[in-house]
Design a protein around this motif. Sequence first.
Motif, PDB file in Angstrom:
ATOM      1  N   ILE A  34       0.576   1.557  -1.562  1.00 41.21           N
ATOM      2  CA  ILE A  34       0.455   2.513  -0.461  1.00 41.21           C
ATOM      3  C   ILE A  34       0.792   1.815   0.847  1.00 41.21           C
ATOM      4  O   ILE A  34       0.271   0.729   1.130  1.00 41.21           O
ATOM      5  CB  ILE A  34      -0.975   3.095  -0.377  1.00 41.21           C
ATOM      6  CG1 ILE A  34      -1.407   3.689  -1.725  1.00 41.21           C
ATOM      7  CG2 ILE A  34      -1.048   4.140   0.731  1.00 41.21           C
ATOM      8  CD1 ILE A  34      -0.566   4.870  -2.192  1.00 41.21           C
ATOM      9  N   GLY A  35       1.651   2.434   1.609  1.00 46.13           N
ATOM     10  CA  GLY A  35       2.051   1.862   2.880  1.00 46.13           C
ATOM     11  C   GLY A  35       1.703   2.760   4.048  1.00 46.13           C
ATOM     12  O   GLY A  35       1.546   3.978   3.886  1.00 46.13           O
ATOM     13  N   TRP A  36       1.571   2.134   5.210  1.00 41.07           N
ATOM     14  CA  TRP A  36       1.408   2.867   6.455  1.00 41.07           C
ATOM     15  C   TRP A  36       2.651   2.646   7.313  1.00 41.07           C
ATOM     16  O   TRP A  36       3.117   1.507   7.459  1.00 41.07           O
ATOM     17  CB  TRP A  36       0.175   2.399   7.228  1.00 41.07           C
ATOM     18  CG  TRP A  36      -1.124   2.896   6.675  1.00 41.07           C
ATOM     19  CD1 TRP A  36      -1.958   2.244   5.834  1.00 41.07           C
ATOM     20  CD2 TRP A  36      -1.728   4.155   6.940  1.00 41.07           C
ATOM     21  NE1 TRP A  36      -3.054   3.026   5.547  1.00 41.07           N
ATOM     22  CE2 TRP A  36      -2.938   4.206   6.222  1.00 41.07           C
ATOM     23  CE3 TRP A  36      -1.384   5.265   7.718  1.00 41.07           C
ATOM     24  CZ2 TRP A  36      -3.799   5.311   6.248  1.00 41.07           C
ATOM     25  CZ3 TRP A  36      -2.230   6.353   7.753  1.00 41.07           C
ATOM     26  CH2 TRP A  36      -3.435   6.377   7.020  1.00 41.07           C
ATOM     27  N   PHE A  37       3.155   3.718   7.861  1.00 41.71           N
ATOM     28  CA  PHE A  37       4.306   3.685   8.745  1.00 41.71           C
ATOM     29  C   PHE A  37       3.938   4.429  10.024  1.00 41.71           C
ATOM     30  O   PHE A  37       2.999   5.203  10.055  1.00 41.71           O
ATOM     31  CB  PHE A  37       5.516   4.350   8.076  1.00 41.71           C
ATOM     32  CG  PHE A  37       5.993   3.627   6.856  1.00 41.71           C
ATOM     33  CD1 PHE A  37       5.344   3.791   5.632  1.00 41.71           C
ATOM     34  CD2 PHE A  37       7.080   2.772   6.915  1.00 41.71           C
ATOM     35  CE1 PHE A  37       5.765   3.108   4.499  1.00 41.71           C
ATOM     36  CE2 PHE A  37       7.515   2.083   5.795  1.00 41.71           C
ATOM     37  CZ  PHE A  37       6.848   2.253   4.585  1.00 41.71           C
ATOM     38  N   CYS A  96       1.044   7.766   5.889  1.00 37.56           N
ATOM     39  CA  CYS A  96       0.888   6.938   4.706  1.00 37.56           C
ATOM     40  C   CYS A  96       1.865   7.437   3.647  1.00 37.56           C
ATOM     41  O   CYS A  96       2.286   8.601   3.657  1.00 37.56           O
ATOM     42  CB  CYS A  96      -0.539   6.944   4.182  1.00 37.56           C
ATOM     43  SG  CYS A  96      -1.177   8.511   3.575  1.00 37.56           S
ATOM     44  N   ALA A  97       2.246   6.526   2.768  1.00 35.93           N
ATOM     45  CA  ALA A  97       3.250   6.835   1.764  1.00 35.93           C
ATOM     46  C   ALA A  97       2.978   6.005   0.517  1.00 35.93           C
ATOM     47  O   ALA A  97       2.328   4.961   0.592  1.00 35.93           O
ATOM     48  CB  ALA A  97       4.647   6.550   2.317  1.00 35.93           C
ATOM     49  N   ALA A  98       3.516   6.461  -0.620  1.00 35.46           N
ATOM     50  CA  ALA A  98       3.300   5.788  -1.893  1.00 35.46           C
ATOM     51  C   ALA A  98       4.628   5.414  -2.533  1.00 35.46           C
ATOM     52  O   ALA A  98       5.591   6.195  -2.499  1.00 35.46           O
ATOM     53  CB  ALA A  98       2.511   6.694  -2.833  1.00 35.46           C
ATOM     54  N   ASP A 111       9.887  -1.153   3.245  1.00 34.38           N
ATOM     55  CA  ASP A 111      11.154  -0.429   3.179  1.00 34.38           C
ATOM     56  C   ASP A 111      10.844   1.043   2.923  1.00 34.38           C
ATOM     57  O   ASP A 111      10.524   1.437   1.801  1.00 34.38           O
ATOM     58  CB  ASP A 111      12.032  -1.004   2.078  1.00 34.38           C
ATOM     59  CG  ASP A 111      13.403  -0.358   2.029  1.00 34.38           C
ATOM     60  OD1 ASP A 111      14.285  -0.907   1.351  1.00 34.38           O
ATOM     61  OD2 ASP A 111      13.605   0.695   2.657  1.00 34.38           O
ATOM     62  N   SER A 112      10.938   1.859   3.923  1.00 31.34           N
ATOM     63  CA  SER A 112      10.527   3.262   3.808  1.00 31.34           C
ATOM     64  C   SER A 112      11.345   4.018   2.764  1.00 31.34           C
ATOM     65  O   SER A 112      10.871   4.996   2.194  1.00 31.34           O
ATOM     66  CB  SER A 112      10.645   3.961   5.164  1.00 31.34           C
ATOM     67  OG  SER A 112      11.983   3.969   5.620  1.00 31.34           O
ATOM     68  N   HIS A 113      12.562   3.564   2.497  1.00 29.82           N
ATOM     69  CA  HIS A 113      13.415   4.257   1.525  1.00 29.82           C
ATOM     70  C   HIS A 113      12.847   4.165   0.106  1.00 29.82           C
ATOM     71  O   HIS A 113      13.200   4.971  -0.752  1.00 29.82           O
ATOM     72  CB  HIS A 113      14.833   3.688   1.562  1.00 29.82           C
ATOM     73  CG  HIS A 113      15.510   3.865   2.877  1.00 29.82           C
ATOM     74  ND1 HIS A 113      15.524   2.876   3.837  1.00 29.82           N
ATOM     75  CD2 HIS A 113      16.174   4.903   3.423  1.00 29.82           C
ATOM     76  CE1 HIS A 113      16.185   3.303   4.895  1.00 29.82           C
ATOM     77  NE2 HIS A 113      16.581   4.543   4.679  1.00 29.82           N
ATOM     78  N   GLU A 114      11.988   3.185  -0.143  1.00 33.13           N
ATOM     79  CA  GLU A 114      11.425   3.015  -1.479  1.00 33.13           C
ATOM     80  C   GLU A 114      10.165   3.843  -1.696  1.00 33.13           C
ATOM     81  O   GLU A 114       9.628   3.873  -2.793  1.00 33.13           O
ATOM     82  CB  GLU A 114      11.114   1.530  -1.726  1.00 33.13           C
ATOM     83  CG  GLU A 114      12.339   0.636  -1.727  1.00 33.13           C
ATOM     84  CD  GLU A 114      13.316   0.980  -2.835  1.00 33.13           C
ATOM     85  OE1 GLU A 114      12.900   1.651  -3.821  1.00 33.13           O
ATOM     86  OE2 GLU A 114      14.492   0.589  -2.724  1.00 33.13           O
ATOM     87  N   TYR A 115       9.691   4.515  -0.661  1.00 36.01           N
ATOM     88  CA  TYR A 115       8.457   5.293  -0.761  1.00 36.01           C
ATOM     89  C   TYR A 115       8.811   6.744  -1.093  1.00 36.01           C
ATOM     90  O   TYR A 115       9.515   7.408  -0.330  1.00 36.01           O
ATOM     91  CB  TYR A 115       7.658   5.191   0.527  1.00 36.01           C
ATOM     92  CG  TYR A 115       6.981   3.853   0.682  1.00 36.01           C
ATOM     93  CD1 TYR A 115       7.683   2.726   1.084  1.00 36.01           C
ATOM     94  CD2 TYR A 115       5.627   3.708   0.396  1.00 36.01           C
ATOM     95  CE1 TYR A 115       7.066   1.493   1.195  1.00 36.01           C
ATOM     96  CE2 TYR A 115       4.981   2.477   0.517  1.00 36.01           C
ATOM     97  CZ  TYR A 115       5.715   1.376   0.918  1.00 36.01           C
ATOM     98  OH  TYR A 115       5.083   0.156   1.022  1.00 36.01           O
ATOM     99  N   ALA A 116       8.305   7.204  -2.239  1.00 34.76           N
ATOM    100  CA  ALA A 116       8.695   8.518  -2.737  1.00 34.76           C
ATOM    101  C   ALA A 116       7.834   9.648  -2.176  1.00 34.76           C
ATOM    102  O   ALA A 116       8.298  10.788  -2.068  1.00 34.76           O
ATOM    103  CB  ALA A 116       8.615   8.538  -4.258  1.00 34.76           C
ATOM    104  N   TYR A 117       6.589   9.342  -1.890  1.00 34.57           N
ATOM    105  CA  TYR A 117       5.652  10.395  -1.477  1.00 34.57           C
ATOM    106  C   TYR A 117       5.090  10.073  -0.098  1.00 34.57           C
ATOM    107  O   TYR A 117       4.736   8.924   0.187  1.00 34.57           O
ATOM    108  CB  TYR A 117       4.504  10.506  -2.487  1.00 34.57           C
ATOM    109  CG  TYR A 117       4.957  10.691  -3.905  1.00 34.57           C
ATOM    110  CD1 TYR A 117       4.694   9.727  -4.871  1.00 34.57           C
ATOM    111  CD2 TYR A 117       5.664  11.831  -4.279  1.00 34.57           C
ATOM    112  CE1 TYR A 117       5.111   9.890  -6.174  1.00 34.57           C
ATOM    113  CE2 TYR A 117       6.086  12.003  -5.588  1.00 34.57           C
ATOM    114  CZ  TYR A 117       5.808  11.034  -6.532  1.00 34.57           C
ATOM    115  OH  TYR A 117       6.231  11.199  -7.823  1.00 34.57           O
TER     116      TYR A 117
END
Length: 128
Positions: A34-37, A96-98, A111-117
């Motif tokens: 899980i990432g935060w952007f 947030c993204a997964a 790398d936001s391109h790798e986050y699908a959700y």
Amino acid sequence: EVQLVESGGGLVQAGGSLRLSCATSGFTFDDYAIGWFRQAPGKEREGVSCVSSSDGSTYYADSVKGRFTISSDNAKNTVYLEMTSLRPEDTAVYYCAARDGDYYYPGVELDSHEYAYWGQGTQVAVSS
């Protein structure tokens, strides 16, 4: 249905703190990172931090290192971002993204391109 729901944003003075939450559902939490952007008006989206739900490893952008702390509660399928010593330049919409936690290459962490959700975002405003 996959859902990520952010909360905890608000208005705070410089030097203050906020804790953001990202509640997730609809996927196997332990299999994902899980990432935060964040995205400020007129600026590109920026990666802030990420955490691997499987082993708890964390990663931070240089701009927030030492001020922000990411953590995960696997029992609640929720990730937190504790933000301290906030600055006006931290003002942005935080998302947030997964992403698939099994897929790795150097730099994948933010790398936001790798986050699908993705969640819908929560606004953070820091006044000077």
